[in-house]
Scaffold this motif. Structure first.
Motif, PDB file in Angstrom:
ATOM      1  N   SER A 197       0.843  -1.191   0.000  1.00  0.00           N
ATOM      2  CA  SER A 197       0.000   0.000   0.000  1.00  0.00           C
ATOM      3  C   SER A 197       0.881   1.244   0.000  1.00  0.00           C
ATOM      4  O   SER A 197       1.987   1.242   0.552  1.00  0.00           O
ATOM      5  N   ARG A 198       0.398   2.297  -0.591  1.00  0.00           N
ATOM      6  CA  ARG A 198       1.192   3.518  -0.701  1.00  0.00           C
ATOM      7  C   ARG A 198       0.282   4.731  -0.546  1.00  0.00           C
ATOM      8  O   ARG A 198      -0.929   4.656  -0.663  1.00  0.00           O
ATOM      9  N   CYS A 199       0.916   5.849  -0.289  1.00  0.00           N
ATOM     10  CA  CYS A 199       0.179   7.095  -0.082  1.00  0.00           C
ATOM     11  C   CYS A 199       1.038   8.251  -0.584  1.00  0.00           C
ATOM     12  O   CYS A 199       2.272   8.241  -0.424  1.00  0.00           O
ATOM     13  N   LYS A 200       0.399   9.247  -1.175  1.00  0.00           N
ATOM     14  CA  LYS A 200       1.119  10.380  -1.749  1.00  0.00           C
ATOM     15  C   LYS A 200       0.387  11.666  -1.371  1.00  0.00           C
ATOM     16  O   LYS A 200      -0.831  11.759  -1.504  1.00  0.00           O
ATOM     17  N   ALA A 201       1.135  12.641  -0.889  1.00  0.00           N
ATOM     18  CA  ALA A 201       0.563  13.940  -0.551  1.00  0.00           C
ATOM     19  C   ALA A 201       0.322  14.734  -1.831  1.00  0.00           C
ATOM     20  O   ALA A 201       1.261  15.019  -2.580  1.00  0.00           O
ATOM     21  N   MET A 202      -0.937  15.094  -2.097  1.00  0.00           N
ATOM     22  CA  MET A 202      -1.294  15.810  -3.313  1.00  0.00           C
ATOM     23  C   MET A 202      -1.322  17.325  -3.121  1.00  0.00           C
ATOM     24  O   MET A 202      -0.995  18.078  -4.049  1.00  0.00           O
ATOM     25  N   PHE A 203      -1.713  17.753  -1.923  1.00  0.00           N
ATOM     26  CA  PHE A 203      -1.941  19.177  -1.721  1.00  0.00           C
ATOM     27  C   PHE A 203      -2.023  19.433  -0.229  1.00  0.00           C
ATOM     28  O   PHE A 203      -2.402  18.555   0.549  1.00  0.00           O
ATOM     29  N   SER A 204      -1.671  20.631   0.180  1.00  0.00           N
ATOM     30  CA  SER A 204      -1.798  21.013   1.588  1.00  0.00           C
ATOM     31  C   SER A 204      -2.152  22.488   1.672  1.00  0.00           C
ATOM     32  O   SER A 204      -1.770  23.283   0.812  1.00  0.00           O
ATOM     33  N   LEU A 205      -2.898  22.840   2.692  1.00  0.00           N
ATOM     34  CA  LEU A 205      -3.290  24.215   2.945  1.00  0.00           C
ATOM     35  C   LEU A 205      -3.049  24.539   4.404  1.00  0.00           C
ATOM     36  O   LEU A 205      -3.268  23.690   5.283  1.00  0.00           O
TER      37      LEU A 205
END
Length: 773
Positions: free
Chosen positions: A589-597
């Motif tokens: 399983s993997r996870c990727k940060a797409m955007f942050s505010l």
């Protein structure tokens, strides 16, 4: 008694009108009130209330019991036998004037504000005493009392009002304090809230300064706001001389703007320094009119005033008498003009939880959806090519369609149920489908305690609760680092999810019910397989700049939203569903940060909320500096900021998300509630960015008890420190039910989305299940 029609005829004939003497030798009469049907009159004379019959001109009852002069009395419109009175003894009494008996007597009402020392206390009492001596509607000896322990300020009750719409009683005192009590059935005259008029005026002035409101047009006769813009001085005392209904909600919505919702009751407050409009739903001032700001008014300080608020033509009239002279003045107030002079912020008018347009090409959600469509496994692509493409020409049609790279992907927006009208017919496919059962919108509230169980052998706090979207399972996070999943009826043995090294602060189900997300005080985020009770994804220190505080699934399970420090992250994740027993322990399983505010001023985020049951771009956040901030992920930026939402930091934001099993009106999804320790609950509307109603009455002074909306949207429940659950109706500021049976502080509550069930959790580690009668 005067008959107005006869008096008018006498005046037209040039004669002097004469009234009828009903009673003599009463002494000083401070108040006269007709009953709703005009058959009897209540006369407040001394410590007594005389009920006089209009037809026979006789005394039908003498009501005695107050220890001081009675200053005001009102008849109850929906209970013809009931009469309420207030007195200088700072109490109110409820009478049955037909039987001449006492129904209820309140305790002595005392203000919540305290004077710092005896010298300032003496000065305050001296000012009130001097003002009372000049005005003389009551004895100045009642205003100040001297005891062996020092000086104590005793401010008499001066005014009384009964609101038929909200079924509430409002009374005001000489020191500017108001108390609001509920007159509803089985409410036992409980106190709803206490209002300090001086503090509310200061808060209103601050809001006006912050909004940079321009002064009113010169041709208007309404007061200017120069003093407010400069942060003008607020009067030391604002005695509540009179109370009257205000028809502010009757002003057309096109002119009313964001001021006062259509169903909110408002109240005119007449004081010595000005007129005020109080919203009885959120207990905030809607308008302030100070006498000294009127250009053509000779009265600066009023000794008495009377307001007629409901005239049928969106106008109000106020009769004033001067405190220092014999002047009498009549004010004509145009409510529509008054409303137009108030702040009308533009932010919020285009905000909606339900999306009004497709995903923009510049939205962070757009890139994630495009990436998802473009990352199909190669084996699937090759097999599809082999099965479809044969010996055929490359171009099948004369016109070649665009590749679509310059347009947003065509996404079918799933929306919540908003079809209120239902003919009750179902297709044959839904007869045996559990998810097609409709939630009974008119079902009674679950108030019967059905089951109680302990989640562990040793007492351990239950920190959070959540039902799955199908209503079949209940997840809870514990302080002993475990997460448990029970059947909805709390039967059988729970599934155990272990792996955290700290108390579990959040549990969240995916929309399809396959995954369970949890966060902990150890700073990690974990995604579990709900069926296998195995860890599928773990995100820790390497993923976030600070420990994770909270997280949830978002955009119908397409993303995970997580908060850490002053920002929240939009995470795109993939959970490996490999069924190979030899390889399942190797996490793919993997996870990727797409955007942050990041929140404005980079303050720490204390809570956030977003809808996962349907597509929505809105994310609501709360900061340590007591602000609320609204983010729109379709444009990828902050959309609105609400300062000073509570007196303390908000520890939970709860949205009215509805349920897949019930229908609500579309605008109701824009409502959300916030709660803070020691400051109750507040209901907000995303379209106006205003607090529409305050819910007070449940004790929560030290522990952050959680709240929840019912699936039908009619109720909001909250835990409390007195071992009860308080349930409020959306149209009332006082609780409708108080659920007992708990053994400790109620930390969390959750409604079942598919059935009228309410689950509660306590600090000593017990779960309770309430069912409808």
């Amino acid at each position: 008694m005067w008959k107005l029609d006869e008096c008018r005829e006498k005046v037209l004939e040039g004669l002097t009108p004469r009234g009828t003497v009903m009673r003599t030798l009463l002494g000083k009469v401070l108040c006269l009130r007709f009953c709703p049907d005009d058959r009897v009159v209540a006369a407040c004379a001394g410590n007594k209330i005389l009920v006089l019959d209009v037809e026979s001109l006789s005394t039908s009852a003498e009501l005695e019991g107050h220890r001081g002069p009675v200053t005001a009395a009102e008849f109850c419109a929906w209970r013809a036998r009931v009469l309420v009175s207030v007195s200088e003894d700072r109490s109110f009494k409820v009478w049955d004037h037909r039987l001449g008996s006492l129904i209820y007597s309140s305790s002595v009402l005392t203000g919540s504000h305290a004077v710092s020392d005896s010298r300032s206390r003496l000065g305050e009492c001296a000012r009130l005493s001097a003002w009372a001596a000049m005005c003389e509607p009551w004895s100045s000896s009642q205003v100040m009392s001297d005891t062996s322990r020092g000086f104590s300020c005793a401010s008499p009750l001066l005014s009384l009002f009964i609101d038929e719409d909200s079924r509430q009683l409002v009374t005001g005192s000489a020191d500017g304090q108001l108390w609001i009590f509920s007159l509803g059935e089985s409410h036992h005259y409980r106190c709803v809230t206490h209002v300090d008029l001086k503090k509310k005026t200061e808060s209103f002035s601050t809001r006006r300064v912050e909004s940079q409101l321009c002064s009113l047009p010169e041709e208007s006769q309404l007061p200017s706001t120069d003093g407010l813009e400069r942060g003008g001085e607020i009067e030391v005392e604002l005695p509540v001389l009179s109370l009257a209904p205000c028809a502010l909600s009757l002003v057309p919505s096109s002119e009313r703007g964001f001021v006062s919702s259509e169903n909110a009751s408002c109240l005119w407050i007449g004081s010595s320094a000005g007129l005020f409009i109080l919203n009885l739903a959120n207990f905030e001032l809607e308008a302030v009119l100070r006498y000294k700001d009127f250009r053509n008014l000779s009265i600066q300080v009023a000794g008495s005033c009377a307001v007629m608020g409901k005239t049928g033509n969106h106008m109000a009239f106020c009769l004033l008498t001067s405190l220092f002279g014999s002047q009498v003045a009549v004010l004509e107030i145009r409510l529509a003009c008054l409303v137009r002079s108030l702040p009308r912020p533009n932010v919020g008018k285009d905000l909606s939880v339900l999306p009004r347009s497709g995903v923009l090409p510049t939205s962070p959600l757009y890139f994630a959806l495009v990436e998802e469509k473009s990352t199909k496994p190669a084996s699937q692509k090759q097999s599809a090519v082999r099965s479809v493409v044969k010996d055929q020409p490359l171009v099948f049609h004369s016109r070649v369609r665009s590749s679509g790279y310059t347009s947003a992907p065509h996404v079918t927006m799933f929306l919540p149920k908003t079809n209120i009208k239902n003919n009750g017919k179902r297709s044959s496919k839904c007869k045996n489908n559990y998810k097609c059962k409709e939630y009974p919108s008119e079902s009674p509230l679950p108030t019967r305690l059905s089951k109680q169980l302990a989640v562990a052998s040793d007492p351990t706090a239950v920190c959070c609760l959540q039902f799955s979207d199908d209503g079949r399972r209940l997840a809870c996070g514990l302080a002993n680092h475990l997460s448990l999943v029970f059947d909805a009826d709390l039967s059988g043995k729970p599934a155990v999810f272990s792996g955290h090294d700290g108390a579990v602060s959040t549990v969240c189900w995916s929309h399809d019910g396959r995954w369970l997300l949890s966060t902990s005080q150890d700073g990690t985020l974990r995604v579990w397989s709900a069926r296998r009770t195995e860890l599928a994804l773990c995100l820790g220190e390497g993923m976030f700049p600070r420990p994770v505080q909270s997280a949830q699934f978002y955009y119908i399970d397409a993303f995970i939203l997580s908060s850490s420090g002053p920002e929240f992250q939009l995470l795109k994740y993939h959970v490996d569903t490999c069924k190979d027993d030899l390889r399942r322990y190797k996490q793919k399983s993997r996870c990727k940060a797409m955007f942050s505010l990041r929140m404005t001023d980079a303050v720490e985020m204390t809570s956030f909320s977003a809808v996962n049951d349907f597509y929505s771009y809105i994310v609501l956040t709360a900061g340590r500096n007591r602000t609320l901030e609204v983010f729109d992920l379709n444009v990828g930026r902050s959309a609105a900021l609400i300062a000073g939402a509570h007196s303390r930091p908000v520890h939970q934001i709860c949205q009215n998300k509805g349920s897949s099993f019930t229908s609500q009106q579309s605008q109701v999804y824009n409502l959300f509630a916030t709660t803070a320790v020691g400051d109750g609950m507040r209901l907000w509307d995303l379209r106006t960015l205003r607090c529409e109603r305050r819910f007070e009455g449940h004790p929560s002074r030290g522990y952050p008890c959680r709240i929840a909306f019912s699936p039908c949207g009619r109720y909001v429940a909250c835990g409390a420190e007195d071992r009860h659950v308080y349930v409020y109706e959306m149209g009332s500021s006082t609780f409708s039910h108080r659920l007992a049976g708990h053994t400790d502080t109620v930390t969390a509550v959750a409604f079942n989305p598919s059935a009228p069930q309410l689950a509660t959790a306590t600090l000593d580690g017990k779960l309770q299940l309430f069912l409808a009668e």
